[in-house]
Enzyme design. Structure first.
Site, short mmCIF file in Angstrom:
data_model
loop_
_atom_site.label_atom_id
_atom_site.label_comp_id
_atom_site.label_asym_id
_atom_site.label_seq_id
_atom_site.Cartn_x
_atom_site.Cartn_y
_atom_site.Cartn_z
N LYS A 7 -3.61 -9.92 -7.19
CA LYS A 7 -4.94 -10.33 -6.73
C LYS A 7 -6.00 -9.32 -7.15
O LYS A 7 -5.70 -8.14 -7.35
CB LYS A 7 -4.95 -10.54 -5.22
CG LYS A 7 -5.15 -9.29 -4.40
CD LYS A 7 -5.32 -9.62 -2.94
CE LYS A 7 -5.66 -8.35 -2.18
NZ LYS A 7 -7.07 -8.05 -2.04
N LYS A 9 -10.39 -4.20 -4.84
CA LYS A 9 -11.40 -3.18 -5.16
C LYS A 9 -10.82 -1.81 -5.45
O LYS A 9 -11.46 -0.99 -6.10
CB LYS A 9 -12.51 -3.09 -4.11
CG LYS A 9 -12.14 -3.04 -2.67
CD LYS A 9 -13.40 -2.92 -1.82
CE LYS A 9 -13.37 -3.82 -0.61
NZ LYS A 9 -12.34 -3.52 0.38
N LYS A 40 0.84 -1.21 0.00
CA LYS A 40 0.00 0.00 0.00
C LYS A 40 0.87 1.26 0.00
O LYS A 40 0.51 2.27 -0.58
CB LYS A 40 -0.97 0.03 1.19
CG LYS A 40 -2.00 -1.09 1.21
CD LYS A 40 -3.22 -0.80 0.35
CE LYS A 40 -4.22 -1.93 0.44
NZ LYS A 40 -5.12 -2.08 -0.68
P1 ATP Z 1 -8.57 -2.94 -1.19
O1 ATP Z 1 -8.34 -2.89 -2.66
O2 ATP Z 1 -9.32 -1.75 -0.66
O3 ATP Z 1 -7.35 -3.29 -0.40
P2 ATP Z 1 -9.57 -5.63 -1.25
O4 ATP Z 1 -10.29 -5.86 -2.52
O5 ATP Z 1 -8.20 -6.19 -1.11
O6 ATP Z 1 -9.61 -4.10 -0.95
P3 ATP Z 1 -10.37 -6.11 1.51
O7 ATP Z 1 -11.42 -5.25 2.10
O8 ATP Z 1 -8.95 -5.78 1.87
O9 ATP Z 1 -10.50 -6.18 -0.08
O10 ATP Z 1 -10.65 -7.63 1.87
C1 ATP Z 1 -11.84 -8.14 2.42
C2 ATP Z 1 -11.76 -9.65 2.47
O11 ATP Z 1 -11.71 -10.19 1.15
C3 ATP Z 1 -10.49 -10.17 3.17
O12 ATP Z 1 -10.80 -11.35 3.89
C4 ATP Z 1 -9.56 -10.49 2.03
O13 ATP Z 1 -8.61 -11.46 2.36
C5 ATP Z 1 -10.55 -11.00 1.00
N1 ATP Z 1 -10.05 -10.78 -0.37
C6 ATP Z 1 -9.71 -9.61 -0.92
N2 ATP Z 1 -9.32 -9.76 -2.19
C7 ATP Z 1 -9.41 -11.09 -2.45
C8 ATP Z 1 -9.15 -11.89 -3.60
N3 ATP Z 1 -8.71 -11.34 -4.72
N4 ATP Z 1 -9.36 -13.22 -3.53
C9 ATP Z 1 -9.81 -13.79 -2.38
N5 ATP Z 1 -10.08 -13.10 -1.26
C10 ATP Z 1 -9.88 -11.76 -1.27
#
Ligand code: ATP
Ligand code: LTN
Length: 325
Positions: A192, A195, A110
């Site tokens: 990965k 969002k 980040k």
């Molecule tokens: P950001 O982009 O804001 O970091 P994010 O998409 O990574 O958001 P988080 O809010 O950090 O999402 O994650 C919420 C949950 O979803 C956590 O348990 C995280 O491990 C899971 N998660 C996030 N991205 C993935 C993915 N690509 N595949 C599987 N699980 C995920």
């Protein structure tokens, strides 16, 4: 078992959030005490617009409900509405070694992603996450693979606290699925799905059928044209096969057979249909909830009261053990 998990209200939720984390939550809620949080204090550690935060919080609440979390069974609440989270985080910071925070993968990623926004909150992010989990004396934390390191950190903090001040916290385990724990980006299958990445890299749970089809048809695939599962040589197509398999219950081996002799185009077309159909109830329920803001707020208010009772009891114990009056 006591279960705790959370998602940052930092944008629209996507298939990775659902398949990696939330799908586990739905199954767990029938037999366990579950607490599902909307972690807004974590969301503000990366750039955000204050005017949009409330909408993201309510949208995330709507997704929790649309996915099947039952507010009668599980506690759904907003992190900043239970002040014990920030309070415990501060106390835990006093036993956190700086070096542990600096080596966290998410902090490194980040701070690289937002070079002009590297704030102290981003560094101490895992301490707040440990506070979230430990406040509820959690046994297990269902999350995606990217959060494993933070749960490991939480165990280290719990152990340290217990050694220093006496037995107080459980050392929580992470609950990570074998399949789906890391859904990859559609535009770059080495990263990965996230969002905060570009919209075409994600399938959002509320995407329209046209958007879903467009994103899948243009998803990055590998050279060659056979639909074969091979995560090292064919990352793009393997990621799509994983999604297909998780949404239909068919194994990737079955899918390889089904699409033998057909190209990526046919496979993607079929996947788009599967995803559109799977997400149809989400879109329907979202439209339903979008007009019921006060209902969502009521759910969060009830969740706040239920969470607070547990959090206050833990805080009292923690303060007493640490010698605070
Ligand atoms: P950001 O982009 O804001 O970091 P994010 O998409 O990574 O958001 P988080 O809010 O950090 O999402 O994650 C919420 C949950 O979803 C956590 O348990 C995280 O491990 C899971 N998660 C996030 N991205 C993935 C993915 N690509 N595949 C599987 N699980 C995920
Ligand atoms: N850091 C997590 C979100 C999160 C969380 C938690 C998850 C904050 N507190 C407690 C599980 C338990 C993420 O997904 N980025």
């Amino acid at each position: 078992m006591k279960i705790f998990s959370g998602i940052r209200p930092s944008g629209n939720l996507h298939l990775g959030n659902y398949l990696g984390a939330m799908q586990q939550w739905i199954k767990l809620q029938n037999e366990n005490d579950c607490v599902f949080c909307i972690v807004d204090l974590h969301a503000i550690t990366t750039p955000y617009k204050p005017g949009e935060l409330k909408k993201h919080i309510l949208d995330t609440t709507a997704v929790y409900l649309a996915a099947g979390i039952n507010p009668e069974k599980s506690v759904i609440f907003v992190q900043s509405q239970v002040k014990e989270h920030s309070e415990l985080a501060w106390l835990l910071e006093t036993i956190t070694p700086m070096g542990e925070l600096k080596r966290m993968t998410q902090f490194k990623e980040k701070s690289e992603q937002h070079k002009d926004y590297v704030n102290a909150g981003l560094l101490s992010y895992p301490v707040l996450m440990a506070a979230d989990i430990l406040l509820y004396k959690t046994d297990s934390v269902p999350v995606g693979k990217d959060q494993e390191q933070h749960i490991e950190f939480t165990r280290m903090i719990a152990k340290k606290f217990n050694q220093k001040f006496g037995d107080t916290f459980k050392e929580p385990a992470s609950m990570i699925l074998k399949e789906g724990a890391k859904i990859m980006s559609l535009t770059n299958p080495k990263k990965k799905m996230s969002k905060s990445d570009e919209p075409k890299s994600c399938i959002f749970l509320f995407d329209t059928p046209a958007d879903i089809t467009k994103k899948i048809m243009s998803a990055e695939t590998d050279s060659g044209k056979e639909v074969i599962y091979n995560v090292t040589k064919k990352r793009g197509i393997s990621n799509l096969l994983t999604i297909y398999s998780l949404l239909t219950g068919k194994t990737t081996a079955d899918l390889e057979k089904e699409f033998k002799g057909k190209g990526y185009g046919d496979f993607k077309k079929s996947l788009a249909e599967v995803v559109v159909q799977y997400l149809e109830p989400f879109r329907r329920k979202q439209q339903e909830f979008a007009t019921r803001e006060s209902y969502l707020e009521e759910i969060l208010k009830q969740g706040q009261s239920r969470a607070q009772i547990i959090a206050q009891a833990t805080m009292q114990e923690v303060k007493q053990k640490m010698g605070l009056i």
